[in-house]
Design a protein around this motif. Structure first.
Motif, PDB file in Angstrom:
ATOM      1  N   ASN A 136       0.835  -1.210   0.000  1.00 27.47           N
ATOM      2  CA  ASN A 136       0.000   0.000   0.000  1.00 27.47           C
ATOM      3  C   ASN A 136       0.869   1.259   0.000  1.00 27.47           C
ATOM      4  O   ASN A 136       0.550   2.251  -0.655  1.00 27.47           O
ATOM      5  CB  ASN A 136      -0.925   0.029   1.225  1.00 27.47           C
TER       6      ASN A 136
ATOM      7  N   GLN B 247      -4.561   4.761   0.907  1.00 25.96           N
ATOM      8  CA  GLN B 247      -4.396   3.637  -0.004  1.00 25.96           C
ATOM      9  C   GLN B 247      -4.502   2.310   0.764  1.00 25.96           C
ATOM     10  O   GLN B 247      -3.719   2.044   1.670  1.00 25.96           O
ATOM     11  CB  GLN B 247      -3.029   3.731  -0.689  1.00 25.96           C
ATOM     12  N   VAL B 248      -5.508   1.476   0.393  1.00 22.38           N
ATOM     13  CA  VAL B 248      -5.689   0.170   1.051  1.00 22.38           C
ATOM     14  C   VAL B 248      -5.910  -0.937   0.010  1.00 22.38           C
ATOM     15  O   VAL B 248      -6.498  -1.967   0.302  1.00 22.38           O
ATOM     16  CB  VAL B 248      -6.864   0.197   2.071  1.00 22.38           C
ATOM     17  N   ARG B 249      -5.416  -0.754  -1.214  1.00 19.87           N
ATOM     18  CA  ARG B 249      -5.731  -1.669  -2.314  1.00 19.87           C
ATOM     19  C   ARG B 249      -5.240  -3.096  -2.085  1.00 19.87           C
ATOM     20  O   ARG B 249      -5.762  -4.033  -2.681  1.00 19.87           O
ATOM     21  CB  ARG B 249      -5.197  -1.112  -3.635  1.00 19.87           C
TER      22      ARG B 249
END
Length: 274
Positions: free
Chosen positions: A174, A227-229
């Protein structure tokens, strides 16, 4: 019925009942249980109602079906109605073609922060796996297993890291990814008050980054996107996009350009109409 659940999962759909059946099943397996599901239905026919009825009868979850007449692509409009219908102060947005890993809801809740939104991603399944995937594959977590996917014909690539089970690895990826944290409607979450503050989605917008625009207004209003994709995991079923056209993309781009240029925080074409 949960009067004040921890979160509302808003699932957009349109005339894809078999996909929706698979997706809803993935929410029956979640490690978190205190959530409701809002189906944001942009004019599906009776087949979708049957799927929702069957799931509701089998599930302990509160399921709210928000429907509007089919009048072309009006996803922004139905999403605004779903926001209004929700009973939680925290919202998770996803699509009816995205199957959620069992920790999807719990991870969104664990990572939520005030004045922030969580920007997730998805792992795209190939066409043959998307066609063949079963309820059992979801129950057995096969569709989130790299080795199983490769054995079924999924290409080996770095993108398989989007299915990592390691929280440490996810956190590192991330931080390292060059992909910007944005409002991507298939996997994003935020506090309800923060999306209401910008008046929800701009209902003039057709297909093509209509979700990004609401996120840009939220950023202009002081919301930070995290951002945690690699943490909030879902797999995306393969399909074509026949509703994509250049004219609509031009309209959307002009609205986004205005939002960026004027640093707009509010739309007059959202939940509250002027």
């Amino acid at each position: 019925m949960q009067s004040n659940p921890n979160t509302s999962v808003i699932i957009s759909t349109y005339n894809q009942p078999e996909w929706l059946r698979l997706v809803l099943h993935s929410y029956s397996l979640q490690t978190a249980s205190d959530f409701e599901i809002i189906i944001a239905d942009d004019g599906s026919d009776e087949r979708t109602k049957v799927v929702i009825k069957e799931f509701t009868e089998q599930s302990n979850l509160n399921v709210i079906h928000v429907w509007q007449e089919d009048n072309g692509f009006q996803k922004t409009k139905i999403l605004n109605k779903a926001i209004v219908a929700s009973n939680s102060d925290y919202l998770i947005f996803t699509d009816g073609d995205c199957i959620a890993r069992k920790d999807f809801v719990e991870t969104h809740l664990n990572l939520r922060r005030k004045k922030c939104a969580l920007s997730g991603g998805y792992f795209k399944l190939n066409e043959s796996i998307s066609k063949d995937i079963t309820i059992e594959d979801i129950s057995q977590k096969n569709c989130f297993d790299q080795d199983w996917l490769i054995s079924k014909g999924q290409s080996k690539s770095f993108k398989l890291n989007k299915l990592t089970k390691s929280k440490t690895k996810a956190k590192l990826l991330n931080a390292l990814t060059p992909t910007k944290a944005t409002f991507d409607g298939m996997n994003v979450s935020c506090f309800k008050e923060d999306i209401l503050a910008v008046n929800g989605f701009d209902e003039r917008m057709q297909y093509g980054a209509e979700d990004r625009e609401v996120g840009e207004r939220m950023m202009n209003n002081g919301i930070k996107f995290l951002q945690v994709r690699y943490s909030t995991i879902c797999v995306h079923l393969f399909h074509q996009r026949p509703y994509k056209n250049e004219e609509n993309l031009k309209l959307n781009n002009s609205i986004r350009k205005e939002t960026k240029k004027r640093k707009l925080r509010f739309t007059d074409f959202g939940i509250v109409k002027k």
